[in-house]
Design a protein around this motif. Sequence first.
Motif, PDB file in Angstrom:
ATOM      1  N   PHE A 311      55.566  19.379  39.221  1.00 48.25           N
ATOM      2  CA  PHE A 311      54.274  19.816  38.689  1.00 48.25           C
ATOM      3  C   PHE A 311      54.279  19.786  37.161  1.00 48.25           C
ATOM      4  O   PHE A 311      55.314  19.999  36.523  1.00 48.25           O
ATOM      5  N   GLN A 312      53.097  19.521  36.601  1.00 46.03           N
ATOM      6  CA  GLN A 312      52.906  19.572  35.154  1.00 46.03           C
ATOM      7  C   GLN A 312      52.446  20.969  34.726  1.00 46.03           C
ATOM      8  O   GLN A 312      52.827  21.454  33.664  1.00 46.03           O
ATOM      9  N   VAL A 381      41.631  17.954  29.932  1.00 48.27           N
ATOM     10  CA  VAL A 381      41.411  16.811  30.810  1.00 48.27           C
ATOM     11  C   VAL A 381      42.735  16.066  30.988  1.00 48.27           C
ATOM     12  O   VAL A 381      43.529  15.948  30.054  1.00 48.27           O
ATOM     13  N   PHE A 382      42.991  15.581  32.220  1.00 46.99           N
ATOM     14  CA  PHE A 382      44.214  14.819  32.448  1.00 46.99           C
ATOM     15  C   PHE A 382      44.171  13.517  31.653  1.00 46.99           C
ATOM     16  O   PHE A 382      43.169  12.799  31.640  1.00 46.99           O
ATOM     17  N   ASP A 383      45.281  13.239  30.958  1.00 48.55           N
ATOM     18  CA  ASP A 383      45.406  12.021  30.166  1.00 48.55           C
ATOM     19  C   ASP A 383      46.638  11.274  30.665  1.00 48.55           C
ATOM     20  O   ASP A 383      47.764  11.737  30.481  1.00 48.55           O
ATOM     21  N   PRO A 388      52.747  13.199  31.856  1.00 54.70           N
ATOM     22  CA  PRO A 388      53.614  12.417  32.755  1.00 54.70           C
ATOM     23  C   PRO A 388      53.365  12.689  34.231  1.00 54.70           C
ATOM     24  O   PRO A 388      53.671  11.859  35.075  1.00 54.70           O
ATOM     25  N   ILE A 389      52.814  13.848  34.553  1.00 56.78           N
ATOM     26  CA  ILE A 389      52.566  14.238  35.947  1.00 56.78           C
ATOM     27  C   ILE A 389      51.149  14.778  36.025  1.00 56.78           C
ATOM     28  O   ILE A 389      50.689  15.485  35.120  1.00 56.78           O
ATOM     29  N   ASN A 390      50.462  14.468  37.115  1.00 55.28           N
ATOM     30  CA  ASN A 390      49.076  14.934  37.211  1.00 55.28           C
ATOM     31  C   ASN A 390      48.908  16.069  38.237  1.00 55.28           C
ATOM     32  O   ASN A 390      47.791  16.417  38.596  1.00 55.28           O
ATOM     33  N   ARG A 391      49.998  16.654  38.684  1.00 57.67           N
ATOM     34  CA  ARG A 391      49.914  17.679  39.732  1.00 57.67           C
ATOM     35  C   ARG A 391      49.959  19.087  39.118  1.00 57.67           C
ATOM     36  O   ARG A 391      50.709  19.366  38.186  1.00 57.67           O
ATOM     37  N   ILE A 392      49.159  19.972  39.726  1.00 56.71           N
ATOM     38  CA  ILE A 392      49.091  21.373  39.312  1.00 56.71           C
ATOM     39  C   ILE A 392      49.346  22.249  40.527  1.00 56.71           C
ATOM     40  O   ILE A 392      48.790  22.009  41.610  1.00 56.71           O
ATOM     41  N   LEU A 411      38.576  17.402  36.358  1.00 55.55           N
ATOM     42  CA  LEU A 411      39.194  17.007  35.079  1.00 55.55           C
ATOM     43  C   LEU A 411      40.291  15.968  35.277  1.00 55.55           C
ATOM     44  O   LEU A 411      40.973  15.579  34.316  1.00 55.55           O
ATOM     45  N   GLY A 412      40.472  15.503  36.521  1.00 56.73           N
ATOM     46  CA  GLY A 412      41.432  14.441  36.794  1.00 56.73           C
ATOM     47  C   GLY A 412      42.773  14.920  37.320  1.00 56.73           C
ATOM     48  O   GLY A 412      43.669  14.096  37.550  1.00 56.73           O
ATOM     49  N   TRP A 413      42.910  16.233  37.547  1.00 53.55           N
ATOM     50  CA  TRP A 413      44.182  16.763  38.025  1.00 53.55           C
ATOM     51  C   TRP A 413      44.196  16.842  39.544  1.00 53.55           C
ATOM     52  O   TRP A 413      43.162  17.030  40.178  1.00 53.55           O
ATOM     53  N   GLU A 414      45.369  16.706  40.120  1.00 56.74           N
ATOM     54  CA  GLU A 414      45.552  16.888  41.551  1.00 56.74           C
ATOM     55  C   GLU A 414      46.131  18.287  41.778  1.00 56.74           C
ATOM     56  O   GLU A 414      47.229  18.604  41.305  1.00 56.74           O
ATOM     57  N   VAL A 415      45.388  19.117  42.478  1.00 56.77           N
ATOM     58  CA  VAL A 415      45.760  20.526  42.627  1.00 56.77           C
ATOM     59  C   VAL A 415      46.388  20.765  43.987  1.00 56.77           C
ATOM     60  O   VAL A 415      45.855  20.343  45.016  1.00 56.77           O
TER      61      VAL A 415
END
Length: 532
Positions: A311-312, A381-383, A388-392, A411-415
Amino acid sequence: MSEHRAAIPLDECDPAEVVAQVRPSRGAPGHVVFVGTGLGGPLRLTLAGLQAIADADVLVLSSELSAELLGEPEVSCKPEAPVLLAAADPDLDKVVQLTSAGFSVAWLVAGDPMMDGAGPLAAALVDRGCRLDVVPGLPKATLALTVAGICGGDRQWRTTQDPQLTEVPANVVALLPADQIAELSRQARDRGLSTDTPALVTVNYASSSQRSIETTLGALPDVAEDCEGAATAVLVGDAAVRDPRLNWYESKPLFGWQVIVPRTKGLPGAIERRLEHHGAIPVQMATISVQPPRNPQPMERAIQGLVDGRFQWIIFNSANSVLAVTERLAMLGLDSRAFSGLRIAAVGADTVEALKNWGISPDLVPEGEQRGEALAAEFPVFDDLLDPINRILVPRAEIAVDALVTSVNELGWEVEEVIACRTVRAAPPPAEIRDAIKGGSFDAVVFSSASTVRNMVGIAGKPHTATIVAAIGPATVASCEEHGLRVDVVPKRPNLIELVDALAEFAAARRANLIARGQPVRRPSQRTRRRK
């Protein structure tokens, strides 16, 4: 903070069993360190004392202390460290056996070890071959003088815990139960002190229920009848005359106020400590009980993913979710370093405080109102170039946080949501507490969230109209108003410390107003009883 743990009498301890179950942290021989704890709780422990407790393999408490001290948030000790209660005449040979096996033993005493009676025990242990160390504490007599507002200066004080006086020094500090005050007065008069000699009696000294009575040696027996068997510090002599400007302790803005703190069971924190700082007596009332999730597997997988760096971000929206995650990490032998490289967001003052208790400062806390929507509005916002990781990870209670999750997804994140715990309404407090709440026996109540309002009213009823109500922010104020409660105090910012400070400022202004109008200064609960 250490968990509350069972304590057994030292005389019933089997050293061989301790040796078999606990591994000493050092090679033989071990040692005994006497730790002075002062009086009045963990805030009077020194840093050296806290470190000695944290390092100890075995903890011994003198008869004046409670094992609850080890459960305070400021106190850390090894989870496997046995806690032993020492009697007035303890079996020292058992301590010797533990130190001979390489254990470090911290023996906690009230006040200061050398000034308040632990010296003979320490000498007897040295005679038996123990290595000795001492961590000084605040002596009881020093505390008694300081909290009474008496300047020691160049005055000579004779300290005693015995009403029998063999001589009459110029100034006496006697630490006695109330039923021995009359005998002290008789002894001093029989040895030539005038009945007009100044005296100051401090009842329940060094506590938030302290009360000082200025009197004379001759009037001490009458004063003793008003002390109701309490522990007292009796000051006799010309130096017992107090400068009213130095009555700092009993002049704190919330001194003697009993303040209800509704919160999650087993989650002490900053509110209680700040209330004590201002002189109040916090009374914690559990409104929520936290239980494990019905299905623990998703939580187990999420914790493993956290450790593996999957996770990020992690978003905590309650102190309960922090507690659930950190407890699981602790069970795995991990500490706050498990969050290394992970960005942390938090909603709510209680949540931030719970993280700080674990040594973590969140990277993102919403400004102003502490709600999920406010956090989503400030979330980045996810960039894909910078992140490096898009998971929350969102560990939560069974109550869903759909609005927050939806907004962060946009916002582009995968929760990844996971149920970390279940929150259930706590059992109602005893009938006498419920009656005290509704009857106005408490001076104030401090609400740190909207849920604490709902749950307290649900299990204990509404506070009396004379009780001062402090609410942390707009959502909590709205919940109070929904339940028909008048809100007296709201901090400028939704912060636990500022909430209590705002209550203290309110109390100080209230006191000044009463004095300006020529009215006696009474606590809100005292005004209620007077009307009755």
